[in-house]
Scaffold this motif. Structure first.
Motif, mmCIF file in Angstrom:
data_model
loop_
_atom_site.group_PDB
_atom_site.id
_atom_site.type_symbol
_atom_site.label_atom_id
_atom_site.label_comp_id
_atom_site.label_asym_id
_atom_site.label_seq_id
_atom_site.Cartn_x
_atom_site.Cartn_y
_atom_site.Cartn_z
ATOM 1 N N ASP A 1 0.814 -1.213 0.000
ATOM 2 C CA ASP A 1 0.000 0.000 0.000
ATOM 3 C C ASP A 1 0.850 1.266 0.000
ATOM 4 O OD1 ASP A 1 -2.315 -1.489 -0.001
ATOM 5 O OD2 ASP A 1 -2.581 -1.423 2.178
ATOM 6 N N ALA A 2 2.072 1.174 0.534
ATOM 7 C CA ALA A 2 2.938 2.352 0.644
ATOM 8 C C ALA A 2 3.480 2.820 -0.700
ATOM 9 C CB ALA A 2 4.101 2.050 1.592
ATOM 10 N N ILE A 3 3.300 2.023 -1.748
ATOM 11 C CA ILE A 3 3.859 2.355 -3.056
ATOM 12 C C ILE A 3 2.730 2.642 -4.028
ATOM 13 C CG2 ILE A 3 5.268 1.518 -4.979
ATOM 14 C CD1 ILE A 3 6.806 -0.157 -2.943
ATOM 15 N N ALA A 4 2.735 3.829 -4.633
ATOM 16 C CA ALA A 4 1.686 4.238 -5.566
ATOM 17 C C ALA A 4 1.803 3.471 -6.875
ATOM 18 C CB ALA A 4 1.789 5.740 -5.833
ATOM 19 N N PHE A 5 0.673 3.382 -7.594
ATOM 20 C CA PHE A 5 0.660 2.683 -8.880
ATOM 21 C C PHE A 5 1.676 3.291 -9.843
ATOM 22 C CE2 PHE A 5 -3.865 1.731 -7.623
ATOM 23 C CZ PHE A 5 -3.698 0.358 -7.508
ATOM 24 N N GLU A 6 1.738 4.641 -9.895
ATOM 25 C CA GLU A 6 2.657 5.301 -10.826
ATOM 26 C C GLU A 6 4.105 4.969 -10.478
ATOM 27 O OE1 GLU A 6 0.166 6.716 -9.267
ATOM 28 O OE2 GLU A 6 -1.182 7.485 -10.837
ATOM 29 N N GLN A 7 4.419 4.919 -9.179
ATOM 30 C CA GLN A 7 5.767 4.532 -8.766
ATOM 31 C C GLN A 7 6.080 3.110 -9.200
ATOM 32 O OE1 GLN A 7 5.343 5.386 -4.468
ATOM 33 N NE2 GLN A 7 7.169 6.653 -4.683
ATOM 34 N N ALA A 8 5.149 2.212 -8.931
ATOM 35 C CA ALA A 8 5.382 0.801 -9.255
ATOM 36 C C ALA A 8 5.568 0.603 -10.753
ATOM 37 C CB ALA A 8 4.223 -0.044 -8.747
ATOM 38 N N ALA A 9 4.705 1.253 -11.550
ATOM 39 C CA ALA A 9 4.793 1.088 -13.004
ATOM 40 C C ALA A 9 6.095 1.650 -13.550
ATOM 41 C CB ALA A 9 3.609 1.772 -13.678
ATOM 42 N N SER A 10 6.651 2.629 -12.871
ATOM 43 C CA SER A 10 7.881 3.248 -13.353
ATOM 44 C C SER A 10 9.133 2.591 -12.796
ATOM 45 C CB SER A 10 7.889 4.739 -12.995
ATOM 46 O OG SER A 10 7.976 4.921 -11.594
ATOM 47 N N MET A 11 8.973 1.607 -11.907
ATOM 48 C CA MET A 11 10.179 1.038 -11.286
ATOM 49 C C MET A 11 10.290 -0.475 -11.359
ATOM 50 S SD MET A 11 9.592 1.155 -7.184
ATOM 51 C CE MET A 11 8.522 -0.015 -6.344
ATOM 52 N N MET A 12 9.234 -1.180 -11.750
ATOM 53 C CA MET A 12 9.321 -2.633 -11.696
ATOM 54 C C MET A 12 10.441 -3.163 -12.586
ATOM 55 S SD MET A 12 7.415 -4.180 -9.552
ATOM 56 C CE MET A 12 7.413 -5.848 -10.220
ATOM 57 N N LEU A 13 10.374 -2.879 -13.864
ATOM 58 C CA LEU A 13 11.413 -3.348 -14.770
ATOM 59 C C LEU A 13 12.748 -2.660 -14.456
ATOM 60 C CD1 LEU A 13 10.972 -4.123 -18.505
ATOM 61 C CD2 LEU A 13 12.999 -2.918 -17.732
ATOM 62 N N LYS A 14 12.698 -1.359 -14.248
ATOM 63 C CA LYS A 14 13.931 -0.601 -14.018
ATOM 64 C C LYS A 14 14.559 -0.954 -12.675
ATOM 65 C CE LYS A 14 11.594 3.130 -16.491
ATOM 66 N NZ LYS A 14 10.304 2.409 -16.495
ATOM 67 N N GLY A 15 13.726 -1.051 -11.642
ATOM 68 C CA GLY A 15 14.246 -1.349 -10.310
ATOM 69 C C GLY A 15 14.792 -2.752 -10.193
ATOM 70 N N MET A 16 14.094 -3.721 -10.793
ATOM 71 C CA MET A 16 14.617 -5.082 -10.742
ATOM 72 C C MET A 16 15.821 -5.250 -11.657
ATOM 73 S SD MET A 16 11.468 -7.686 -10.043
ATOM 74 C CE MET A 16 10.634 -7.422 -11.605
ATOM 75 N N THR A 17 15.902 -4.421 -12.712
ATOM 76 C CA THR A 17 17.128 -4.393 -13.514
ATOM 77 C C THR A 17 18.294 -3.919 -12.650
ATOM 78 O OG1 THR A 17 15.965 -4.030 -15.600
ATOM 79 C CG2 THR A 17 18.269 -3.327 -15.499
ATOM 80 N N ALA A 18 18.078 -2.837 -11.903
ATOM 81 C CA ALA A 18 19.124 -2.364 -10.988
ATOM 82 C C ALA A 18 19.489 -3.445 -9.979
ATOM 83 C CB ALA A 18 18.661 -1.094 -10.282
ATOM 84 N N GLN A 19 18.483 -4.182 -9.514
ATOM 85 C CA GLN A 19 18.739 -5.233 -8.527
ATOM 86 C C GLN A 19 19.660 -6.310 -9.086
ATOM 87 O OE1 GLN A 19 17.891 -8.630 -8.155
ATOM 88 N NE2 GLN A 19 18.340 -8.809 -5.979
ATOM 89 N N TYR A 20 19.334 -6.832 -10.271
ATOM 90 C CA TYR A 20 20.182 -7.921 -10.770
ATOM 91 C C TYR A 20 21.567 -7.410 -11.186
ATOM 92 C CZ TYR A 20 19.783 -7.275 -15.943
ATOM 93 O OH TYR A 20 19.890 -6.825 -17.233
ATOM 94 N N LEU A 21 21.640 -6.162 -11.673
ATOM 95 C CA LEU A 21 22.936 -5.613 -12.046
ATOM 96 C C LEU A 21 23.852 -5.450 -10.845
ATOM 97 C CD1 LEU A 21 21.855 -2.793 -14.543
ATOM 98 C CD2 LEU A 21 22.922 -4.986 -15.132
#
Length: 325
Positions: free
Chosen positions: A111-131
């Motif tokens: 709930d703490a994460i807005a839809f717009e945040q999630a949509a803008s970070m899922m691919l990018k954020g998990m890319t940062a994670q694996y990198l």
């Protein structure tokens, strides 16, 4: 019927057509969701142009990243129910008001994460994670170079790498983007339009070079990236916004100091559901704690996806971009 963007033949942004599509009832293992926000990525450009072939051929609905609400589930789906907030970074088909998606590719959105945040970070954020956490695990004392520091992945990676204790050097193409990246964890920023990034990296590292270069630019930066590495350093090529890297002599890696070269993809790293949940949970935790700030740089109505692609390809966007159905 719902609205979606479809590609009937590959090409420029003009091939993105806004039209009606039908959504069937969820099949075995599927979930029907309503997208509240959709992420825009350079990966979408690669599929639109045909550089990467669409998995199921033409026509196709582009986009891999989004967040929304569950509308219905197949009888065999146990982990999700109508009303759940969810997010995803695969498979293709996010440029739509609604879609079907395999339950195994969804994660629940706090709930703490807005839809717009999630949509803008899922691919990018998990890319940062694996990198940063898997391809080359960054640790206290490492010095890294991250190209396109003011892009969606770059802004997340800068904050994450700083949290891990690294000295973080980035490149960007304008003074505005340099300023933005410096506000997101980077210790040093190089404007590649006014400075030679190889010479500047050598200067910043006292001639030693960096431990790892993360490069999503490709052709234009490949050779320079190799020259920024210390002996036994690693170049991680995870994109090609300037075009694919031409074939080259592997002996170059030996001559430049027994270097390592990797061409990873997110799809491989999160192929197993356990890996997907672990990567997204780590990302959500850092965002919820405020260690990583997710700020949407710009948004476009879904119907204006072609304009969004034009802005992205002309490097006029900063940070993350979302499409709103």
């Amino acid at each position: 019927m719902v609205k979606a963007i479809r590609v009937h033949h590959t090409g420029g942004p003009e091939v993105l057509t806004y039209e009606d599509i039908s959504i069937a009832a969820p099949g075995p293992g599927e979930v029907h969701i309503r997208n509240e926000a959709i992420g825009l990525n350079f990966l979408d450009v690669y599929f639109r142009t045909g550089l990467y072939p669409a998995p199921k051929g033409l026509p196709f609905v582009p986009g891999n990243e989004g967040a929304g609400v569950v509308l219905s589930v197949a009888a065999d789906v146990q982990d999700f129910k109508p009303g759940d907030r969810v997010a995803y970074a695969d498979p293709m088909g996010s440029y739509a008001e609604e879609r079907l998606i395999p339950a195994v590719r969804l994660v629940k959105l706090p709930d703490a994460i807005a839809f717009e945040q999630a949509a803008s970070m899922m691919l990018k954020g998990m890319t940062a994670q694996y990198l940063l956490r898997q391809t080359f695990p960054v640790k206290q004392g490492h010095t890294i170079l991250f190209h396109a520091a003011a892009g969606g992945v770059g802004l997340i990676a800068g904050q994450w790498a700083k949290h891990l204790g690294a000295t973080v050097i980035g490149t960007a193409g304008s003074d505005e983007k340099v300023k933005l990246a410096l506000e997101h964890g980077y210790d040093h920023l190089i404007n590649y339009r006014t400075e030679n990034f190889v010479e500047r990296v050598r200067e910043l590292t006292g001639g030693k070079g960096v431990d790892v270069v993360y490069d999503s630019v490709g052709k234009d930066t490949f050779e320079g990236s190799l020259d920024c590495l210390r002996p036994l350093g690693m170049l991680v090529c995870f994109g090609q916004s300037s075009g694919p890297v031409p074939p080259f002599d592997l002996g170059v890696l030996a001559r430049k100091g027994s270097l390592f070269l990797s061409r990873p993809t997110l799809v491989t790293y999160v192929a197993a559901r356990e890996a997907l949940v672990k990567a997204s949970s780590e990302l959500f935790d850092l965002v919820a704690k405020g260690i990583i700030r997710i700020e949407v740089g710009q948004s476009f109505p879904l119907k204006d996806a072609a304009e969004a692609h034009q802005q992205l390809e002309s490097r006029k966007t900063t940070g993350t971009t979302v499409l709103i159905p």
